[in-house]
Design a protein around this motif. Structure first.
Motif, PDB file in Angstrom:
ATOM      1  N   UNK A  87      -8.256 -10.494   0.050  1.00 27.98           N
ATOM      2  CA  UNK A  87      -8.206  -8.968  -0.118  1.00 27.98           C
ATOM      3  C   UNK A  87      -7.049  -8.404   0.015  1.00 27.98           C
ATOM      4  N   UNK A  88      -6.212  -9.292   1.067  1.00 29.70           N
ATOM      5  CA  UNK A  88      -4.837  -8.538   1.310  1.00 29.70           C
ATOM      6  C   UNK A  88      -3.912  -8.811   0.441  1.00 29.70           C
ATOM      7  N   UNK A  89      -4.069 -10.222  -0.445  1.00 33.09           N
ATOM      8  CA  UNK A  89      -3.185 -10.341  -1.486  1.00 33.09           C
ATOM      9  C   UNK A  89      -3.430  -9.395  -2.713  1.00 33.09           C
ATOM     10  N   UNK A  90      -4.621  -9.033  -2.860  1.00 36.45           N
ATOM     11  CA  UNK A  90      -4.941  -7.826  -4.149  1.00 36.45           C
ATOM     12  C   UNK A  90      -4.147  -6.594  -3.739  1.00 36.45           C
ATOM     13  N   UNK A  91      -4.133  -6.264  -2.355  1.00 39.19           N
ATOM     14  CA  UNK A  91      -3.373  -5.126  -2.019  1.00 39.19           C
ATOM     15  C   UNK A  91      -1.820  -5.352  -2.115  1.00 39.19           C
ATOM     16  N   UNK A  92      -1.384  -6.273  -1.706  1.00 41.82           N
ATOM     17  CA  UNK A  92      -0.023  -6.571  -1.844  1.00 41.82           C
ATOM     18  C   UNK A  92       0.316  -6.587  -3.311  1.00 41.82           C
ATOM     19  N   UNK A  93      -0.443  -7.291  -4.207  1.00 40.92           N
ATOM     20  CA  UNK A  93       0.071  -7.168  -5.571  1.00 40.92           C
ATOM     21  C   UNK A  93      -0.158  -5.824  -6.008  1.00 40.92           C
ATOM     22  N   UNK A  94      -0.885  -4.932  -5.784  1.00 36.57           N
ATOM     23  CA  UNK A  94      -0.675  -3.475  -6.162  1.00 36.57           C
ATOM     24  C   UNK A  94       0.532  -2.891  -5.759  1.00 36.57           C
ATOM     25  N   UNK A  95       0.926  -3.252  -4.490  1.00 37.17           N
ATOM     26  CA  UNK A  95       2.245  -2.553  -4.033  1.00 37.17           C
ATOM     27  C   UNK A  95       3.482  -3.376  -4.727  1.00 37.17           C
ATOM     28  N   UNK A  96       3.179  -4.569  -4.947  1.00 41.01           N
ATOM     29  CA  UNK A  96       4.432  -4.994  -5.875  1.00 41.01           C
ATOM     30  C   UNK A  96       4.601  -4.421  -7.319  1.00 41.01           C
ATOM     31  N   UNK A  97       3.295  -3.945  -7.763  1.00 39.44           N
ATOM     32  CA  UNK A  97       3.332  -3.238  -9.219  1.00 39.44           C
ATOM     33  C   UNK A  97       3.938  -2.006  -9.003  1.00 39.44           C
ATOM     34  N   UNK A  98       4.001  -1.012  -7.715  1.00 33.44           N
ATOM     35  CA  UNK A  98       4.488   0.169  -7.498  1.00 33.44           C
ATOM     36  C   UNK A  98       5.813  -0.058  -7.274  1.00 33.44           C
ATOM     37  N   UNK A  99       6.210  -1.003  -6.769  1.00 34.05           N
ATOM     38  CA  UNK A  99       7.685  -1.247  -6.262  1.00 34.05           C
ATOM     39  C   UNK A  99       8.368  -1.771  -7.713  1.00 34.05           C
ATOM     40  N   UNK A 100       8.064  -2.276  -8.607  1.00 34.85           N
ATOM     41  CA  UNK A 100       8.515  -2.795  -9.745  1.00 34.85           C
ATOM     42  C   UNK A 100       8.500  -1.602 -10.851  1.00 34.85           C
ATOM     43  N   UNK A 101       7.784  -0.501 -10.445  1.00 32.67           N
ATOM     44  CA  UNK A 101       7.624   0.554 -11.451  1.00 32.67           C
ATOM     45  C   UNK A 101       8.715   1.490 -11.066  1.00 32.67           C
ATOM     46  N   UNK A 102       9.060   1.495  -9.610  1.00 29.57           N
ATOM     47  CA  UNK A 102      10.070   2.276  -8.999  1.00 29.57           C
ATOM     48  C   UNK A 102      11.362   1.781  -8.873  1.00 29.57           C
TER      49      UNK A 102
END
Length: 201
Positions: A87-102
């Motif tokens: 579950x933590x990994x899923x949340x981290x991957x979402x964050x990674x996507x946000x950081x990539x967009x930024x």
């Protein structure tokens, strides 16, 4: 209550709580922009990384503990670690996507990717063995700080035996589990970060 515990157990409990993985990794993430030019102006990228890699997963974990789905916030029951880490990994991957967009700095992206690798390895090992997340987190942080700010930060390494001692006193892990966690943090996770940083940079 800590007042009812013998001195060393009370001290070990405090150390365990202060240097628990979500706190240690959050500090790593906040400071991770220092690995590429622009710091400290890019500090906010590190804050975003910390929110997705530490704050949100920890809040979810606390909710699971309160709901009776997980034993405690250290996930002491090894059998529960796989689902929690997934579950933590899923949340981290979402964050990674946000950081990539930024368009976050390479050192931040590399640090999050290295954490993903660490979470996957911890989850896999935890299926059969209770490797120490505390040891992995504090060792990766101490070694990372030396790469980020220079060898004069070597005193951070002194935190490693302190945290290891606390986990031994509390009988949360064996010496082997702590040693394996330290190797995972200091060699594997930091190695991944440095390798990915060189590739992304």
């Amino acid at each position: 209550m800590l007042s009812g515990l013998p001195g060393r157990y009370a001290a070990a409990r405090v150390i365990t709580e202060v240097f628990q993985p979500p706190i240690v990794v959050a500090v790593m993430m906040v400071l991770s922009p220092a690995g590429t030019p622009g710091f400290p102006g890019t500090l906010w990228y590190g804050v975003i990384a910390a929110v997705f890699t530490c704050v949100v997963p920890f809040l979810v974990l606390v909710a699971l503990v309160r709901a009776g789905k997980v034993s405690d916030h250290h996930v002491s029951d090894r059998r529960q670690r796989g689902p929690v880490l997934a579950l933590s990994l899923v949340i981290v991957l979402v964050g990674l996507g946000v950081l990539a967009l930024l368009r976050a700095p390479a050192s931040v992206i590399a640090m999050v990717l290295a954490l993903v690798g660490g979470i996957v390895l911890l989850a896999l090992v935890s299926l059969v063995w209770k490797i120490s997340g505390h040891a992995a987190a504090i060792t990766s942080a101490a070694v990372s700080f030396m790469f980020l700010f220079g060898p004069e930060w070597w005193p951070a390494l002194l935190l490693v035996p302190v945290v290891v001692w606390s986990r031994l006193v509390l009988r949360a892990h064996t010496a082997a589990q702590l040693a394996a966690g330290a190797v995972l943090g200091g060699a594997v996770i930091v190695g991944l970060w440095r390798g990915l940083l060189g590739w992304l940079g």
